[in-house]
Design a protein around this motif. Sequence first.
Motif, PDB file in Angstrom:
ATOM      1  N   ASN A 175       0.830  -1.202   0.000  1.00 21.04           N
ATOM      2  CA  ASN A 175       0.000   0.000   0.000  1.00 21.04           C
ATOM      3  C   ASN A 175       0.866   1.254   0.000  1.00 21.04           C
ATOM      4  OD1 ASN A 175       0.730   0.573   2.750  1.00 21.04           O
ATOM      5  ND2 ASN A 175      -0.725  -0.988   3.363  1.00 21.04           N
ATOM      6  N   CYS A 176       0.211   2.352  -0.289  1.00 20.32           N
ATOM      7  CA  CYS A 176       0.815   3.679  -0.225  1.00 20.32           C
ATOM      8  C   CYS A 176      -0.163   4.539   0.543  1.00 20.32           C
ATOM      9  CB  CYS A 176       1.052   4.242  -1.621  1.00 20.32           C
ATOM     10  SG  CYS A 176       1.700   5.937  -1.618  1.00 20.32           S
ATOM     11  N   ARG A 177       0.275   5.022   1.682  1.00 23.91           N
ATOM     12  CA  ARG A 177      -0.613   5.722   2.612  1.00 23.91           C
ATOM     13  C   ARG A 177      -1.774   4.795   2.930  1.00 23.91           C
ATOM     14  NH1 ARG A 177       0.114  12.033   1.915  1.00 23.91           N
ATOM     15  NH2 ARG A 177      -0.931  11.897   3.910  1.00 23.91           N
ATOM     16  N   ILE A 211       4.449  -0.830  -6.807  1.00 22.66           N
ATOM     17  CA  ILE A 211       5.369   0.247  -6.477  1.00 22.66           C
ATOM     18  C   ILE A 211       6.781  -0.332  -6.506  1.00 22.66           C
ATOM     19  CG2 ILE A 211       6.082   1.906  -4.716  1.00 22.66           C
ATOM     20  CD1 ILE A 211       3.173   1.668  -3.610  1.00 22.66           C
ATOM     21  N   CYS A 268       4.837   6.359  -5.108  1.00 24.71           N
ATOM     22  CA  CYS A 268       4.330   6.732  -3.791  1.00 24.71           C
ATOM     23  C   CYS A 268       5.175   7.871  -3.264  1.00 24.71           C
ATOM     24  CB  CYS A 268       4.384   5.518  -2.858  1.00 24.71           C
ATOM     25  SG  CYS A 268       3.589   5.816  -1.274  1.00 24.71           S
ATOM     26  N   GLY A 312       0.794  10.938  -1.732  1.00 28.53           N
ATOM     27  CA  GLY A 312       0.054   9.692  -1.883  1.00 28.53           C
ATOM     28  C   GLY A 312       0.458   8.970  -3.150  1.00 28.53           C
ATOM     29  N   PRO A 313      -0.342   7.962  -3.548  1.00 27.88           N
ATOM     30  CA  PRO A 313      -0.011   7.184  -4.748  1.00 27.88           C
ATOM     31  C   PRO A 313      -0.445   7.889  -6.039  1.00 27.88           C
ATOM     32  CG  PRO A 313      -1.964   6.291  -3.701  1.00 27.88           C
ATOM     33  CD  PRO A 313      -1.486   7.415  -2.824  1.00 27.88           C
TER      34      PRO A 313
END
Length: 158
Positions: free
Chosen positions: A34-36, A46, A60, A64-65
């Motif tokens: 995940n990103c954030r 990523i 990222c 955010g993404p």
Amino acid sequence: MIPPLLFQLMILLSWPINVLAESPAIAKPDCPTNCRNVSIPFPFGIGAGCYLDDWYEVTCNSSGPFLRSINLEVLNISISLDASTMLVNHPVIYSCDDNDVMNETVDLERSPFFFSDANRFTGVGCNTFAYLSSNISIISAACLSVTKAKKALLQQKQ
């Protein structure tokens, strides 16, 4: 000062997903998940080797993404057999100068993505032309506002 608003676009994914029927959408092994607060499932990823191809590369950063191929912020990615979607932010485009021409496009023509029919497309203002079209899905919309032309016609009739 009013903060800029964001226009949310729903983009459908055309990547075949029948392989994912029995398992939840997850990232490739040894890749960030995940990103954030946004989950990044494969085919997205990523970092090098974590995504299917360049179209699916997510960067990222502190904001955010972002989907690198179309440079839009990713809010959500949902992959399922029923409907695979990605929700992204698109900035609201505005101009207060009559001579200012704003041209902001998201070109998905050669990409594996297309606009969903769940989007809401709106053009607001005077002397505004806004246009959305798609060659893949049956979506075409336009908004046109021409107050100066209307005013000129009214003055000619007087």
